[in-house]
Enzyme design. Sequence first.
Site, PDB file in Angstrom:
ATOM      1  N   LYS A  54       8.648 -50.563  55.656  1.00 39.15           N
ATOM      2  CA  LYS A  54       8.126 -50.828  54.315  1.00 39.15           C
ATOM      3  C   LYS A  54       9.241 -50.704  53.283  1.00 39.15           C
ATOM      4  O   LYS A  54       9.368 -51.537  52.381  1.00 39.15           O
ATOM      5  CB  LYS A  54       6.978 -49.846  54.005  1.00 39.15           C
ATOM      6  CG  LYS A  54       5.705 -50.197  54.782  1.00 39.15           C
ATOM      7  CD  LYS A  54       4.689 -49.072  54.837  1.00 39.15           C
ATOM      8  CE  LYS A  54       3.576 -49.460  55.817  1.00 39.15           C
ATOM      9  NZ  LYS A  54       2.620 -48.392  56.103  1.00 39.15           N
ATOM     10  N   GLN A  98       1.373 -42.650  54.032  1.00 37.27           N
ATOM     11  CA  GLN A  98       1.300 -43.081  55.436  1.00 37.27           C
ATOM     12  C   GLN A  98       0.252 -42.264  56.198  1.00 37.27           C
ATOM     13  O   GLN A  98       0.317 -41.034  56.212  1.00 37.27           O
ATOM     14  CB  GLN A  98       2.683 -42.956  56.098  1.00 37.27           C
ATOM     15  CG  GLN A  98       2.746 -43.470  57.515  1.00 37.27           C
ATOM     16  CD  GLN A  98       2.491 -44.980  57.611  1.00 37.27           C
ATOM     17  OE1 GLN A  98       3.010 -45.767  56.818  1.00 37.27           O
ATOM     18  NE2 GLN A  98       1.659 -45.388  58.560  1.00 37.27           N
ATOM     19  N   ASP A 121      -2.878 -50.027  49.364  1.00 34.35           N
ATOM     20  CA  ASP A 121      -3.467 -50.098  50.709  1.00 34.35           C
ATOM     21  C   ASP A 121      -4.906 -50.612  50.633  1.00 34.35           C
ATOM     22  O   ASP A 121      -5.473 -51.038  51.643  1.00 34.35           O
ATOM     23  CB  ASP A 121      -3.483 -48.694  51.339  1.00 34.35           C
ATOM     24  CG  ASP A 121      -2.485 -48.557  52.476  1.00 34.35           C
ATOM     25  OD1 ASP A 121      -2.034 -49.603  52.995  1.00 34.35           O
ATOM     26  OD2 ASP A 121      -2.165 -47.418  52.844  1.00 34.35           O
TER      27      ASP A 121
END
Length: 295
Positions: A54, A98, A121
């Site tokens: 990422k 994460q 997200d």
Amino acid sequence: MAAKIINGTEISQQIRNEIKAEVVRLKNNHNLVPGLATVLLGDDPGSLSYVGGKEKAAVSLGIYSDRHDLPAGTSEAELLKLVDKLNHDPKIHGILVQLPLPKHIDENKVIYAIDPRKDVDGFHPVNVGKLMIGDPDFLPCTPAGIQQLLLRSGITIDGAEVVVLGRSNIVGKPITNILLQKKNGANATVTICHTGTRNVASHTRRADILIAAAGKPKSVTADMVKEGAVVIDVGTTRTGTTQEGKAILSGDVDFAAVKEKASAITPVPGGVGPMTITMLMLNTVKAAKLSRGLV
Ligand SMILES: NC(=O)c1ccc[n+]([C@@H]2O[C@H](COP(=O)([O-])OP(=O)(O)OC[C@H]3O[C@@H](n4cnc5c(N)ncnc54)[C@H](OP(=O)(O)O)[C@@H]3O)[C@@H](O)[C@H]2O)c1
């Protein structure tokens, strides 16, 4: 006839080129640099590799990247404090924590603490709800990537019978919510199967588009697939490691047999996988634009 292979690496690159151009435009026209903060707890090799990917993608696209690697023992209170700081940081438009988090941390509490306007997200209940009512700001990355793979491969979703295997909050439920909307690039009839479904194959055999996200290697066999169906394999189960230490991944679909029956199919790796990080970058750029009322 063997199926067309849907190349996720190529489609992901097309989208990255578009993002790169948009980032340059935002800088030149609005002096706006999209910023993404990543937060990782611990040193799980899979999570480290995702966060690394990422960060690398962000930098390569001109997105400001702010990485926070914290020890696995970081307390929930400390993590929430960092999320709060990032919520108020004007350079940061997207926050990625994460998952999974260590067991001593309540994952939902952390997701709920992220400002929904920075929830790239798409896991915050506000964004889940907005997707459900057909007014999304951020689509969850893997499902958004699946929709793009279908659209950019010229596959008709409108009116299609779609069957999804798996009802997780990160893949199964959101892809269902995306594809059933009364919108262009959606408007499908979607059935969702799970471990409580009686006779899964009776559903999959009806599918014009079959999306396998059960995490069960090679469980979708050719007899479960309709002739000419489009098959999207989301599954990525680590089944071993190469001599060079690279993970060997297996999809949910028996690729060799199913490709002889399907009209189009995604491989593993190189199908859905490369799209996920790209869609995160797209969401980060959108979050930056939303912060200035540019959408
Ligand atoms: N490529 C990517 O970027 C990406 C991103 C996310 C996930 N993935 C992969 O996608 C797979 C699914 O991930 P996930 O996080 O959604 O998994 P998950 O949370 O474990 O959910 C799996 C779902 O599949 C259902 N299921 C299990 N066996 C089934 C079967 N035989 N038939 C029908 N449904 C079945 C489960 O049903 P119950 O609800 O009844 O238990 C559950 O809803 C994994 O392999 C994961 O690694 C890939």
